[in-house]
Design an enzyme around this catalytic site. Structure first.
Site, PDB file in Angstrom:
ATOM      1  N   ASN A   1       0.866  -1.174   0.000  1.00  0.00           N
ATOM      2  CA  ASN A   1       0.000   0.000   0.000  1.00  0.00           C
ATOM      3  C   ASN A   1       0.905   1.226   0.000  1.00  0.00           C
ATOM      4  O   ASN A   1       1.472   1.581   1.027  1.00  0.00           O
ATOM      5  CB  ASN A   1      -0.887  -0.036   1.255  1.00  0.00           C
ATOM      6  CG  ASN A   1      -1.683   1.243   1.438  1.00  0.00           C
ATOM      7  OD1 ASN A   1      -1.785   2.061   0.520  1.00  0.00           O
ATOM      8  ND2 ASN A   1      -2.243   1.416   2.626  1.00  0.00           N
TER       9      ASN A   1
ATOM     10  N   LYS B   1       0.167   4.282  -0.348  1.00  0.00           N
ATOM     11  CA  LYS B   1      -0.462   5.487   0.219  1.00  0.00           C
ATOM     12  C   LYS B   1      -0.195   6.690  -0.704  1.00  0.00           C
ATOM     13  O   LYS B   1      -0.118   6.499  -1.916  1.00  0.00           O
ATOM     14  CB  LYS B   1       0.030   5.716   1.647  1.00  0.00           C
ATOM     15  CG  LYS B   1      -0.095   4.445   2.494  1.00  0.00           C
ATOM     16  CD  LYS B   1       0.096   4.662   3.963  1.00  0.00           C
ATOM     17  CE  LYS B   1      -0.078   3.343   4.687  1.00  0.00           C
ATOM     18  NZ  LYS B   1      -0.051   3.465   6.135  1.00  0.00           N
TER      19      LYS B   1
ATOM     20  N   HIS C   1      -9.410   1.483   4.328  1.00  0.00           N
ATOM     21  CA  HIS C   1      -8.177   1.608   5.127  1.00  0.00           C
ATOM     22  C   HIS C   1      -8.439   2.536   6.314  1.00  0.00           C
ATOM     23  O   HIS C   1      -9.227   3.487   6.202  1.00  0.00           O
ATOM     24  CB  HIS C   1      -7.044   2.151   4.252  1.00  0.00           C
ATOM     25  CG  HIS C   1      -5.718   2.102   4.939  1.00  0.00           C
ATOM     26  ND1 HIS C   1      -5.310   3.077   5.815  1.00  0.00           N
ATOM     27  CD2 HIS C   1      -4.739   1.173   4.909  1.00  0.00           C
ATOM     28  CE1 HIS C   1      -4.113   2.749   6.299  1.00  0.00           C
ATOM     29  NE2 HIS C   1      -3.746   1.592   5.763  1.00  0.00           N
TER      30      HIS C   1
ATOM     31  N   GLU D   1      -6.847   4.905   7.497  1.00  0.00           N
ATOM     32  CA  GLU D   1      -6.613   6.335   7.216  1.00  0.00           C
ATOM     33  C   GLU D   1      -7.828   6.936   6.522  1.00  0.00           C
ATOM     34  O   GLU D   1      -8.154   8.110   6.731  1.00  0.00           O
ATOM     35  CB  GLU D   1      -5.329   6.501   6.378  1.00  0.00           C
ATOM     36  CG  GLU D   1      -4.088   6.267   7.239  1.00  0.00           C
ATOM     37  CD  GLU D   1      -2.900   5.688   6.485  1.00  0.00           C
ATOM     38  OE1 GLU D   1      -2.876   5.735   5.246  1.00  0.00           O
ATOM     39  OE2 GLU D   1      -1.987   5.177   7.168  1.00  0.00           O
TER      40      GLU D   1
ATOM     41  N   GLU E   1      -5.605  -4.739  10.233  1.00  0.00           N
ATOM     42  CA  GLU E   1      -4.560  -3.777  10.550  1.00  0.00           C
ATOM     43  C   GLU E   1      -4.894  -3.051  11.848  1.00  0.00           C
ATOM     44  O   GLU E   1      -5.702  -2.105  11.841  1.00  0.00           O
ATOM     45  CB  GLU E   1      -4.429  -2.746   9.421  1.00  0.00           C
ATOM     46  CG  GLU E   1      -4.125  -3.361   8.073  1.00  0.00           C
ATOM     47  CD  GLU E   1      -3.498  -2.351   7.114  1.00  0.00           C
ATOM     48  OE1 GLU E   1      -2.382  -2.610   6.667  1.00  0.00           O
ATOM     49  OE2 GLU E   1      -4.114  -1.311   6.848  1.00  0.00           O
TER      50      GLU E   1
ATOM     51  N   GLY F   1       2.380   2.294  10.786  1.00  0.00           N
ATOM     52  CA  GLY F   1       3.368   3.361  10.663  1.00  0.00           C
ATOM     53  C   GLY F   1       4.029   3.738  11.982  1.00  0.00           C
ATOM     54  O   GLY F   1       4.715   4.755  12.077  1.00  0.00           O
TER      55      GLY F   1
ATOM     56  N   SER G   1       3.194  -2.116  10.380  1.00  0.00           N
ATOM     57  CA  SER G   1       4.632  -2.260  10.644  1.00  0.00           C
ATOM     58  C   SER G   1       5.159  -3.661  10.345  1.00  0.00           C
ATOM     59  O   SER G   1       6.053  -4.145  11.035  1.00  0.00           O
ATOM     60  CB  SER G   1       4.973  -1.840  12.082  1.00  0.00           C
ATOM     61  OG  SER G   1       4.616  -0.483  12.297  1.00  0.00           O
TER      62      SER G   1
HETATM   63  P1  PGA Z   1       2.817   0.288   7.644  1.00  0.00           P
HETATM   64  O1  PGA Z   1       1.381   0.535   6.957  1.00  0.00           O
HETATM   65  O2  PGA Z   1       3.345  -1.007   7.087  1.00  0.00           O
HETATM   66  O3  PGA Z   1       3.646   1.483   7.240  1.00  0.00           O
HETATM   67  O4  PGA Z   1       2.591   0.210   9.116  1.00  0.00           O
HETATM   68  C1  PGA Z   1       0.499  -0.526   6.708  1.00  0.00           C
HETATM   69  C2  PGA Z   1      -0.785   0.007   6.123  1.00  0.00           C
HETATM   70  O5  PGA Z   1      -1.254   1.072   6.579  1.00  0.00           O
HETATM   71  O6  PGA Z   1      -1.385  -0.584   5.200  1.00  0.00           O
END
Ligand code: PGA
Length: 255
Positions: A10, A12, A97, A99, A169, A175, A215
């Site tokens: 992803n 983003k 997601h 976000e 997630e 993140g 992560s």
């Molecule tokens: P990350 O993000 O691996 O940077 O923690 C995962 C995601 O939000 O899909």
């Protein structure tokens, strides 16, 4: 039964089209040895999708979008339809997601509508669910996930689940560098599979691909994906460089 391992990047809001070109050229070569061993996809921004599709055509790396609108067309400024994604050769689409839920008003209801639209256009949804830190600390994790799952899949036929991936997630792990331990993630994945059993029956739940996200890195991918109910990952930060994404895929499949 043996489920496939599915690792998706992803991206983003990262990578211009030129940067997408460079990363896809690199991944095309570095991920070639894993053909047939895992499903791998990258999900760039809308403006880079055609570039990614063009470079990765005929390779083992699939392309996904990061959102889809539920309407076929119309007065929805700033949105992208299923027909538009399908036309350019996109195969997957990330939906709901955290976000999007946090910053753009995404709800279980809109996740449900976007999922139905993706299926209508022959796109494969990657439906994201996950609890916040406050919800986990308040012992709400299972209630939150069950509500998200039932909301996302309301009215979705059991047969469609074969085209759907669930990405679990935990919001507190995205993140942040804080990964759920493999045991903790496994317990949650097993719970998700139980809810799917209630909704769609054991055979469908057993076949469902459930990714972990938050992560996931080259260093922890192996232990996470080794868990019985963890079938791959949705990768943010570690998907932005060819070497870390390739290493992660390699470790996840135990190559
Ligand atoms: P990350 O993000 O691996 O940077 O923690 C995962 C995601 O939000 O899909």
């Amino acid at each position: 039964m043996a489920r496939k391992i599915f690792i998706a990047g992803n991206w983003k809001m990262n990578k211009t089209a030129a940067e997408t070109r460079a990363l896809c050229e690199a991944l095309k070569t570095s991920l070639a040895p894993f053909a047939g061993k895992a499903e791998v996809a990258v999900c760039p921004t809308f403006t880079s999708l055609t570039t990614a599709v063009e470079i990765l055509k005929g390779t083992n790396v699939k392309v996904g979008a990061q959102n889809i609108h539920w309407a076929d067309e119309g007065a929805f400024t700033g949105e992208i339809s299923g027909a538009m994604l399908k036309e350019i050769g996109v195969e997957y689409v990330i939906i709901g997601h955290s976000e999007r839920r946090q910053y753009f008003g995404e709800t279980d209801e809109t996740v449900n509508k976007r999922t139905a639209a993706a299926l209508k256009y022959g796109l494969k949804p990657i439906v994201c669910i996950g609890e916040t830190l406050a919800e986990r600390e308040g012992n709400q994790t299972e209630a939150v996930l069950e509500k998200q799952i039932r909301g996302a899949f309301a009215g979705i036929p059991a047969a469609a689940m074969a085209d759907i991936t669930i990405a679990y997630e935990p919001v507190w792990a995205i993140g942040t560098g804080k990964t759920a331990t493999p045991d903790m993630a496994e317990a949650t994945h097993a719970f998700i599979r139980k809810v799917l059993t209630d909704l769609f029956g054991a055979a469908v739940a057993d076949a469902a691909v459930i990714q972990y996200g938050g992560s996931m890195k080259p260093g922890n991918a192996k232990d996470l994906v080794a868990q019985k109910d963890i079938d791959g990952g949705l990768i943010g930060g570690a998907a932005l460089k060819a070497d870390s994404f390739t290493e992660l895929v390699k470790n996840a499949i135990g190559a």
